[in-house]
Motif scaffolding. Sequence first.
Motif, PDB file in Angstrom:
ATOM      1  N   THR A  48       0.835  -1.203   0.000  1.00 47.02           N
ATOM      2  CA  THR A  48       0.000   0.000   0.000  1.00 47.02           C
ATOM      3  C   THR A  48       0.868   1.251   0.000  1.00 47.02           C
ATOM      4  O   THR A  48       0.605   2.191  -0.754  1.00 47.02           O
ATOM      5  N   ASP A  51       2.458   1.576  -3.472  1.00 49.20           N
ATOM      6  CA  ASP A  51       1.481   2.031  -4.468  1.00 49.20           C
ATOM      7  C   ASP A  51       1.262   3.541  -4.408  1.00 49.20           C
ATOM      8  O   ASP A  51       0.940   4.169  -5.413  1.00 49.20           O
ATOM      9  N   GLN A  52       1.426   4.118  -3.234  1.00 40.48           N
ATOM     10  CA  GLN A  52       1.251   5.566  -3.052  1.00 40.48           C
ATOM     11  C   GLN A  52       2.578   6.317  -3.173  1.00 40.48           C
ATOM     12  O   GLN A  52       2.663   7.488  -2.825  1.00 40.48           O
ATOM     13  N   LYS A  53       3.603   5.617  -3.618  1.00 41.51           N
ATOM     14  CA  LYS A  53       4.943   6.195  -3.799  1.00 41.51           C
ATOM     15  C   LYS A  53       5.523   6.716  -2.477  1.00 41.51           C
ATOM     16  O   LYS A  53       6.107   7.789  -2.407  1.00 41.51           O
ATOM     17  N   ALA A  89       7.542  10.163   2.434  1.00 45.27           N
ATOM     18  CA  ALA A  89       6.800  10.612   1.257  1.00 45.27           C
ATOM     19  C   ALA A  89       7.723  11.454   0.394  1.00 45.27           C
ATOM     20  O   ALA A  89       8.208  12.490   0.832  1.00 45.27           O
ATOM     21  N   ASP A  92       4.045  13.097  -2.854  1.00 49.91           N
ATOM     22  CA  ASP A  92       2.892  13.747  -2.233  1.00 49.91           C
ATOM     23  C   ASP A  92       3.131  13.791  -0.735  1.00 49.91           C
ATOM     24  O   ASP A  92       3.180  12.756  -0.074  1.00 49.91           O
ATOM     25  N   ALA A  95       0.747  11.774   1.465  1.00 48.87           N
ATOM     26  CA  ALA A  95       0.562  10.343   1.223  1.00 48.87           C
ATOM     27  C   ALA A  95       0.986   9.491   2.419  1.00 48.87           C
ATOM     28  O   ALA A  95       0.284   8.541   2.782  1.00 48.87           O
ATOM     29  N   LYS A  98      -1.721   9.730   5.071  1.00 50.63           N
ATOM     30  CA  LYS A  98      -2.939   9.031   4.664  1.00 50.63           C
ATOM     31  C   LYS A  98      -2.796   7.515   4.809  1.00 50.63           C
ATOM     32  O   LYS A  98      -3.656   6.857   5.386  1.00 50.63           O
ATOM     33  N   VAL A  99      -1.703   6.953   4.294  1.00 51.24           N
ATOM     34  CA  VAL A  99      -1.520   5.508   4.350  1.00 51.24           C
ATOM     35  C   VAL A  99      -1.286   5.047   5.783  1.00 51.24           C
ATOM     36  O   VAL A  99      -1.800   4.006   6.193  1.00 51.24           O
ATOM     37  N   GLU A 102      -4.617   5.113   7.558  1.00 50.10           N
ATOM     38  CA  GLU A 102      -5.417   4.025   6.993  1.00 50.10           C
ATOM     39  C   GLU A 102      -4.948   2.684   7.557  1.00 50.10           C
ATOM     40  O   GLU A 102      -5.763   1.813   7.886  1.00 50.10           O
ATOM     41  N   SER A 131      -3.956  13.604   7.363  1.00 52.30           N
ATOM     42  CA  SER A 131      -4.474  12.500   6.545  1.00 52.30           C
ATOM     43  C   SER A 131      -5.849  12.817   5.968  1.00 52.30           C
ATOM     44  O   SER A 131      -6.261  12.224   4.976  1.00 52.30           O
ATOM     45  N   ASN A 135      -5.643  15.631  -1.403  1.00 53.04           N
ATOM     46  CA  ASN A 135      -4.342  15.776  -2.043  1.00 53.04           C
ATOM     47  C   ASN A 135      -4.318  17.017  -2.948  1.00 53.04           C
ATOM     48  O   ASN A 135      -5.338  17.647  -3.188  1.00 53.04           O
TER      49      ASN A 135
END
Length: 166
Positions: A48, A51-53, A89, A92, A95, A98-99, A102, A131, A135
């Motif tokens: 995850t 995937d969000q770099k 990050a 972004d 990111a 957020k991850v 989550e 979070s 974005n």
Amino acid sequence: MTEQISLNRQAKRKEVDIIKERIANTKGFVVFDYKGLTVLQDTEMRRTFRDQKVEYKVLKNTLVRLALNELGYKEFDLALNGPTAIAFATEDELAACKVAVESVSTYKTVQVKCGMMDKKYIDANAVEQYSKVPNKPALLSMLLSVLQAPVRSLAIALDKVAEQRG
């Protein structure tokens, strides 16, 4: 024996320099406790982040503490205890927040400790607040919509006036 200690010290110095460079090049990062995760859960979480770099790393607390202290950040010292992972990050800045948040809701054993945003220390509550921020593309879209609204309203009003006269 002293040569081995010297080599070990050099390796640690190199690692600290790499961590310092990673911190300098990141837009933000989140420090969290990952204890209690199964290997499968850890793999899913890493995917995850990827995937969000966002770069997910498990680093030695002492080396991270040393790197942060050398960069002038003492606020992180208390958080760098126990099993610690860091999400960097690079694209972004939101990111990682957020991850990480989550992941806390998905894997109940994960706990956010703190983070860095705009080269400043933020606590776990601030990570959670960040979070929730949309974005950059979403924010730009909202701004564009707000800026277009008056022009759109004026165009509609002028069109109505033209219809009444015509």
